[in-house]
Scaffold this active site. Sequence first.
Site, PDB file in Angstrom:
ATOM      1  CD  GLN A  64      -3.041   0.736   2.261  1.00 44.76           C
ATOM      2  OE1 GLN A  64      -3.974   0.001   1.963  1.00 44.76           O
ATOM      3  NE2 GLN A  64      -2.927   1.253   3.459  1.00 44.76           N
ATOM      4  CD  GLU A  92      -2.188   7.286   2.848  1.00 48.26           C
ATOM      5  OE1 GLU A  92      -0.957   7.056   2.854  1.00 48.26           O
ATOM      6  OE2 GLU A  92      -2.993   6.715   3.596  1.00 48.26           O
ATOM      7  CG  ASP A  99       0.692   0.472   5.419  1.00 46.55           C
ATOM      8  OD1 ASP A  99       0.509  -0.719   5.734  1.00 46.55           O
ATOM      9  OD2 ASP A  99      -0.204   1.340   5.514  1.00 46.55           O
ATOM     10  CD  GLU A 107       1.205   1.096   8.857  1.00 48.17           C
ATOM     11  OE1 GLU A 107      -0.035   1.202   8.767  1.00 48.17           O
ATOM     12  OE2 GLU A 107       1.983   2.047   8.628  1.00 48.17           O
ATOM     13  CG  ASP A 133      -3.010   0.548  10.974  1.00 49.56           C
ATOM     14  OD1 ASP A 133      -3.774   0.882  11.892  1.00 49.56           O
ATOM     15  OD2 ASP A 133      -3.193   0.902   9.790  1.00 49.56           O
ATOM     16  CE  LYS A 189      -3.866   4.332  10.318  1.00 51.34           C
ATOM     17  NZ  LYS A 189      -4.376   3.318   9.353  1.00 51.34           N
ATOM     18  NE  ARG A 207      -7.299   5.413   9.149  1.00 53.08           N
ATOM     19  CZ  ARG A 207      -8.073   4.469   9.684  1.00 53.08           C
ATOM     20  NH1 ARG A 207      -8.535   4.613  10.918  1.00 53.08           N
ATOM     21  NH2 ARG A 207      -8.367   3.367   9.016  1.00 53.08           N
ATOM     22  CB  SER A 208      -6.438   6.853   2.900  1.00 52.31           C
ATOM     23  OG  SER A 208      -7.611   6.177   3.286  1.00 52.31           O
ATOM     24  CE  LYS A 236       1.292   5.116   6.972  1.00 56.19           C
ATOM     25  NZ  LYS A 236       0.844   3.740   7.180  1.00 56.19           N
TER      26      LYS A 236
END
Length: 424
Positions: A164, A206, A243, A284, A311, A336, A365-366, A387
């Site tokens: 990702q 992102e 990630d 991640e 995560d 998060k 978050r995205s 991040k």
Amino acid sequence: MNKIINNVFAREILDSRGYPTIEVEIELCDGAIGRASVPSGASTGKLEALELRDQDEKRYCGKGVLKAVQAVNGIIADEIIGMNAADQNAIDKALIELDGTKNKSKLGANATLGVSLAVAKAAANSFKMPLYRYLGGKQTSVMPVPLINIINGGVHADNKLDFQEFMILPVGAETFSEAIRISAEVFHNLRSILKKKGYSTNVGDEGGFAPNIESTEEALDLIIYAIESAGYSAQSDFALGLDVASSTFYEDGIYEFESKGLTSEELTEYYCNLVERYPIISIEDAMSEDDYEGWKLLTAKLGNKIQLVGDDLFVTNCELICKGIEEKMANAVLIKPNQIGTLTETFAAIEMAKSNGYKAVVSHRSGETEDTTISHIAVASNCGQIKTGSLSRSDRLAKYNELMRIESTLGKDAKYYRGLAWVL
């Protein structure tokens, strides 16, 4: 009495993907106001706190958040108006009890988090303090290393990459501002390289590039080429991070990766090989949130060499973090706030990680907004890592710009995080 909550108001706004999210404003009796908006994830852990959506297909494709807005303007406002905004624990305890469910499914974690963050901002403004100082106290001074996502794949992009995020970590910088500068230079060099090779330079959710390249190794090679083209070293100036978001390609005990079906053991060996060949210091979600045995194996193999971030495995939940620590899964926790739903629980997760020798990485978050609260959380907690996407899209840059402002305000007291040296 001037820190007493006088008014609570929520509205529907849009996030960086054009979907609705909630924004909350809290006004205190002294006139101080705090405003916060809540992000949304695309790849989500099964045990995350619930993001309340309307499910009305006639509005915003079913993704409206009017139910969450109504919860804030109704039942939550009735509960917290008259409470002391400076008592964050009491506010968050009231929100948790008012919801009464394990995963915030009654009110929605988007509703509770919006209120929780806005209350903290209002209190900080009332005290005429920056949020990081209000949350972290006088000893707050550590500027985080950014994990900058410059190539997107997986569910964050429309390309062939299974992983990702491919990230650069400017570990050799002297200051946060320098870290952003040299990373921006790498980002722009990568754009030029991709363009020369005939790849698209469009960006993903992102802000990282989303070229239709064929393999993980090609993505890593391109990034190293970009680092060197910018005049830096991929050994001393930068390190790499991934990630994997492996839950998205895990089914029935098999990882469907690059047209191959891999077992946990085979995927672990693949990671070991990557770490030998590339300067990767952080991975991640290397294993699925359901693959506990895979996590244990991977941690035994690589846990003393690189950072292994959970995560989906932990979802910012102290119970799950405690379980992971006991069973020796991962060695770092992604933080998060919207996975858990209150500021108090967010800081509890950070403290649990740090007190047990795990690293903590504050994350966006995205689906983001221009809200910069996570920048302040990263500094307030002295966690040393953040991040928050790439070096394009203003919703991502808002966080980096806020961190540069914080560093400027701290002046000579600012210290760029050196806690990743153990993996270099």
